[in-house]
Design an enzyme around this catalytic site. Sequence first.
Site, PDB file in Angstrom:
ATOM      1  N   TYR A  58       0.837  -1.198   0.000  1.00  0.00           N
ATOM      2  CA  TYR A  58       0.000   0.000   0.000  1.00  0.00           C
ATOM      3  C   TYR A  58       0.871   1.246   0.000  1.00  0.00           C
ATOM      4  O   TYR A  58       2.044   1.216   0.385  1.00  0.00           O
ATOM      5  CB  TYR A  58      -0.961   0.026   1.194  1.00  0.00           C
ATOM      6  CG  TYR A  58      -0.297   0.176   2.538  1.00  0.00           C
ATOM      7  CD1 TYR A  58      -0.052   1.443   3.087  1.00  0.00           C
ATOM      8  CD2 TYR A  58       0.074  -0.934   3.290  1.00  0.00           C
ATOM      9  CE1 TYR A  58       0.543   1.598   4.329  1.00  0.00           C
ATOM     10  CE2 TYR A  58       0.664  -0.791   4.542  1.00  0.00           C
ATOM     11  CZ  TYR A  58       0.898   0.477   5.054  1.00  0.00           C
ATOM     12  OH  TYR A  58       1.484   0.629   6.279  1.00  0.00           O
ATOM     13  N   CYS A  59       0.299   2.359  -0.471  1.00  0.00           N
ATOM     14  CA  CYS A  59       0.961   3.670  -0.445  1.00  0.00           C
ATOM     15  C   CYS A  59      -0.126   4.729  -0.318  1.00  0.00           C
ATOM     16  O   CYS A  59      -1.286   4.408  -0.071  1.00  0.00           O
ATOM     17  CB  CYS A  59       1.830   3.884  -1.689  1.00  0.00           C
ATOM     18  SG  CYS A  59       0.916   3.849  -3.247  1.00  0.00           S
ATOM     19  N   THR A  60       0.212   5.987  -0.516  1.00  0.00           N
ATOM     20  CA  THR A  60      -0.743   7.074  -0.255  1.00  0.00           C
ATOM     21  C   THR A  60      -1.960   7.022  -1.173  1.00  0.00           C
ATOM     22  O   THR A  60      -3.098   6.991  -0.721  1.00  0.00           O
ATOM     23  CB  THR A  60      -0.050   8.439  -0.414  1.00  0.00           C
ATOM     24  OG1 THR A  60       1.073   8.491   0.450  1.00  0.00           O
ATOM     25  CG2 THR A  60      -1.009   9.568  -0.072  1.00  0.00           C
ATOM     26  N   ILE A 104      -4.092   4.458   0.568  1.00  0.00           N
ATOM     27  CA  ILE A 104      -4.611   4.719   1.911  1.00  0.00           C
ATOM     28  C   ILE A 104      -5.760   5.729   1.853  1.00  0.00           C
ATOM     29  O   ILE A 104      -6.726   5.651   2.608  1.00  0.00           O
ATOM     30  CB  ILE A 104      -3.490   5.271   2.814  1.00  0.00           C
ATOM     31  CG1 ILE A 104      -2.315   4.297   2.858  1.00  0.00           C
ATOM     32  CG2 ILE A 104      -3.998   5.548   4.217  1.00  0.00           C
ATOM     33  CD1 ILE A 104      -1.041   4.897   3.427  1.00  0.00           C
TER      34      ILE A 104
END
Length: 528
Positions: free
Chosen positions: A353-355, A383
Amino acid sequence: MPSSTSPDHGDDLEACVLRFSDLDLKDTSFINPSSSLKAELDVNTKKKYSFAKKKAFALFVKTKEVPAPPFECKEKWWKCCQQLFTDQTSIHRHVAAQHADEICHETAAVLKQLTVTPSTSESLKSADKRNPFKEDLTSHHEVSTWLPDISCFSPEELISGQGNDEGEVLLYYCYCDLEDPDWICAWQTALCQHLHLTGKVRIATEGINGTVGGSKLATRLYVEVMLSYPLFKDYLCKDDFKTSKGGACCFPELRVGVFEEIVLLGISPNKISYKKPGIHLSPGEFHKEVEKFLSQANQEESDTILLDCRNFYESKIGRFQGCLAPDIRKFSYFPGYVDENLQLFKEKRVLMYCTGGIRCERGSAYLKAKGVCKEVFQLKGGIHKYLEEFPDGFYKGKLFVFDERYALSFNSDVVSECSYCGAPWDQYKLCSTPQCRQLVLTCPACQGQGFTACCVTCQDKGSRQAASPAQSSFKEECECTARRLRAPRELLQQERLPVSPAPRPGVDEDGPCLGERPHLPFPRPSQS
């Protein structure tokens, strides 16, 4: 590139360019774009080069205009690189000295517009019959064609509501093949300036990545244009645009440019392509996978790894429970981290996952290319989308963002602490030493006692500069930052020594900067 100076208004444009007469644009000591650009032009195009360069320069300067205070006799000033310029000569000299590369890119884009002729348009139409929109794009290749009609709105309507409480920030990306990124760059510059948007937009042959802020009316119009543009309409949908409270004030200026990658992995897109990513999971699907992972009695022996592929100062203030948060400073260090810890991912199911999702696209592709993982999954929409659906889910703390807000809050959890006293704290500030500009977590009590730098080196340097005001304005890499490992190696389970309690990844490890408690000999402030 505002519509009022598009090629449809050649006479007005020339007048606009000629007003910039206080700087000799032929003087290569001020503007020195790549020498190969002019050398590659044919004889006919070279004749247009001088005009294109002047136009590019004038349009770039125009994007830096800001209203002058009402008590000033001048109608406008200019803001660039966080500096304010009150006269044309100073802004011209600054742009010529500091932004030669951008002028070069813009000159190339202008030249392409000037050299599009009916014959070349026909050849372009027949070159790619698979694209039903190609004919429409080449026959209407003017930037102004793809700007929204704002005649029914007053300037006040577009500009008002740009503050943090009333405006909006958009975050989006689109991976798709772009044949002419320079034209897209010129169009995006014009579009954002047309709608009074600030922010950053990266364009490459692999797609576009943007975060822009302005009034809600302006961001709505921007989304509408993006969704209707032929090259993007089959790839983008309204749900791909993440929104948050903010506005034009969240960014110091508008920056649009052409790059090799729309997010910097540090590897050519020809080698690691966005076309071979991991399996996309919706926020709901990802939530179920994390729930299953956290329900296991011994997560260290699980066949699943929950991997945060952001930078360490991002995961420091917010992350998923049970995640592995690499201690890396830049995303371009991620491939090195994977290579250094390849054994860690062997025969594992990896949940990445990332931003907003963009880093996972090629990050997962790189991890898959290593051929060691059982499966690689990624959180679709990042996210940001997860928190919209599960604000009280398994993500705890704030969401770091790359603008002047620093973080978004979706829940009340505080997972980080003050660098100096250890009190719960998650609000970043810039290191007080002007040349450092690293982020530091320091609570109000410690700030009140003068602890405002990222490390003792910067604290001492700041004290010396306060005593001697003369200082350089150039950014310097802090010594504690320079000492960080580029690609740290994680200890495998069999290599770990028994410790209690176990450190939380990226939060409790001792370290000297960016919100980590320093080992250096700071006097420990007292807690009130």
